[in-house]
Write an enzyme that holds these catalytic residues in place. Structure first.
Site, PDB file in Angstrom:
ATOM      1  N   LYS A  88     -12.891  -1.347  33.424  1.00  0.00           N
ATOM      2  CA  LYS A  88     -13.369  -2.715  33.271  1.00  0.00           C
ATOM      3  C   LYS A  88     -12.386  -3.702  33.886  1.00  0.00           C
ATOM      4  CE  LYS A  88     -10.663  -5.121  30.195  1.00  0.00           C
ATOM      5  NZ  LYS A  88      -9.424  -4.464  30.529  1.00  0.00           N
ATOM      6  N   GLY A 108      -2.256   1.808  32.293  1.00  0.00           N
ATOM      7  CA  GLY A 108      -1.471   0.639  31.921  1.00  0.00           C
ATOM      8  C   GLY A 108      -1.566  -0.534  32.861  1.00  0.00           C
ATOM      9  N   GLY A 115      -4.391  -2.630  32.982  1.00  0.00           N
ATOM     10  CA  GLY A 115      -5.368  -3.606  32.515  1.00  0.00           C
ATOM     11  C   GLY A 115      -6.790  -3.334  32.954  1.00  0.00           C
ATOM     12  N   LEU A 116      -7.057  -2.118  33.451  1.00  0.00           N
ATOM     13  CA  LEU A 116      -8.402  -1.776  33.917  1.00  0.00           C
ATOM     14  C   LEU A 116      -9.167  -0.916  32.909  1.00  0.00           C
ATOM     15  CD1 LEU A 116      -7.756  -1.061  37.720  1.00  0.00           C
ATOM     16  CD2 LEU A 116      -8.437  -3.206  36.616  1.00  0.00           C
ATOM     17  N   SER A 135      -8.255   1.868  31.125  1.00  0.00           N
ATOM     18  CA  SER A 135      -8.172   3.327  31.267  1.00  0.00           C
ATOM     19  C   SER A 135      -8.256   4.031  29.922  1.00  0.00           C
ATOM     20  CB  SER A 135      -6.881   3.724  31.997  1.00  0.00           C
ATOM     21  OG  SER A 135      -5.737   3.262  31.293  1.00  0.00           O
ATOM     22  N   ASP A 150     -13.116  -3.590  25.611  1.00  0.00           N
ATOM     23  CA  ASP A 150     -12.962  -2.576  26.662  1.00  0.00           C
ATOM     24  C   ASP A 150     -13.912  -1.396  26.455  1.00  0.00           C
ATOM     25  OD1 ASP A 150     -10.968  -4.262  27.453  1.00  0.00           O
ATOM     26  OD2 ASP A 150      -9.444  -2.711  27.677  1.00  0.00           O
TER      27      ASP A 150
END
Length: 387
Positions: free
Chosen positions: A10, A141, A143-144, A146, A204
């Site tokens: 995301k 780590g 910010g996507l 994971s 998320d």
């Protein structure tokens, strides 16, 4: 029996940080995935082990099933239809199991993910020997999302072989869950996220499970489907950031300049609402697509300016902004800032040559680049792995 699940990462399109102060934020799925492969062992397989392979980190862990059974209460494995939080007692048990693994210090950050794995596996599938293999297109780590993609894909694979969801095991190729099943997957994934992050917002895992676009404000999530296809260049600065410290810094600035920051947060709220409106509105022709992309670029640039005024930019982020601006492309940080990733809209009519030049220049600065479509579908399951 075996299955493969994939869940998207995301991005935050608008509204990060301001959302903590009551503004609207907009998040979207991206077509970069975390994959979880699950294979249940048969009597002919060697050993009676639960194995976890983290391919991207070159790590493999295993536990005798008898060890897992002894560690958890007998109720484990009978809860698949009722997402359950990990108790303090169970958390201590899991911590002991993870500590025995002697994870290398350089990769100790993965311990929380292993803990989430043990809780979700034992809760949903109980004490069956199996092999679980995890691979991901998402950098850790950054910010996507994971960790959320991992929890969503893992919960999906585990639930696929329970009576709690309705799936055709003979279906070939990737397929989505029914709406009611997605809700269950999402709730279980959220339990995993709580183990990893403590007090996650749930944004998320919701984006990863359902896909598409999600607006959120004051704890309320609204799912939206975009009427247009957008592509983003995602640049990972590889600069680690302390999200808690960055959030606290914005809060302190709010205390020092309450009236000014109130205007900033209000402006961000308006940007998020306008962006949602643009994404939802019909797009009948190419001209409309170009006009909408130009509006999105302006909104991104304004949001980035406001994020800079909040004090959450970084020298590496500014380098990305300067580089993409040379090619007349709009960019903004995504997530906490202070490093992490930067989004750059790639307009439909932009030539591939320009994209290649931008990527080459950014990578020469030591950054990592991805091109991703946004607003696509959520988690999917595939039983026809050999095909």
């Amino acid at each position: 029996m075996e299955v493969r699940a994939r869940a998207p990462g995301k991005i935050i399109l608008t509204g990060e940080h301001a959302v903590v102060h009551g503004s609207t934020a907009v998040a979207s799925s991206i077509d970069l995935y975390t994959y979880v492969y699950l294979h249940f062992s048969t009597p002919s397989d060697d050993g009676d082990l639960l194995k976890l392979q983290l391919k991207d980190s070159a790590l493999e862990f295993s536990w005798p099933v008898s060890r897992i059974r002894a560690a958890f209460p007998e109720s484990a494995g009978l809860l698949s239809c009722t997402p359950t939080s990990c108790s303090v007692e169970n958390a201590k048990t899991i911590a002991a199991l993870v500590e025995e693994l002697n994870i290398p210090e350089a990769k100790i950050g993965l311990a929380a993910g292993v803990s989430a794995f043990l809780w979700l596996y034992s809760s949903i599938q109980g004490f069956k020997p199996a092999t679980v293999v995890v691979t991901s297109e998402l950098p850790l780590g950054s910010g996507l999302g994971s960790s959320a993609a991992f929890c969503v894909a893992l919960a999906s694979a585990l639930l696929a072989f329970t009576d709690s969801v309705s799936l055709d095991l003979n279906h070939q190729g990737w397929r989505s869950f029914e709406e009611k099943d997605l809700e269950l997957v999402n709730k279980w994934a959220f339990e995993g996220e709580k183990i990893i992050h403590g007090k996650p917002s749930g944004i998320d895992n919701t984006v990863s499970a359902y896909g598409n676009i999600i607006s959120f404000k004051s704890g309320n999530l609204t799912r939206t489907k975009s009427s247009m296809t957008l592509k983003m260049l995602i640049t990972n600065t590889k600069v680690g950031r302390n999200t808690k410290a960055l959030v606290a810094g914005v809060g302190e600035r709010m205390l020092r300049h309450p009236e000014i920051m109130a205007f900033v947060f209000s402006a961000v709220d308006s940007i998020s609402k306008e962006l949602t409106s643009v994404l939802k509105s019909p797009t009948p022709d190419e001209l409309s697509v170009t006009e909408k992309e130009e509006r999105i670029e302006e909104l991104m640039e304004m949001n980035q300016g406001l994020l800079q005024s909040m004090g959450v930019s970084h020298a590496a982020i500014e380098t990305v902004l300067r580089t993409t601006l040379k090619y007349k492309l709009a960019s903004k940080l995504t997530g906490a800032g202070g490093g992490g990733c930067v989004l750059t809209l790639l307009p439909t009519l932009l030539s591939g040559t320009v994209v290649d030049k931008v990527v080459a220049e950014l990578e020469s600065s030591g950054f990592q680049c991805f091109i991703a479509g946004i607003g696509g579908g959520g988690v999917e399951i595939n039983f026809g792995i050999s095909s």
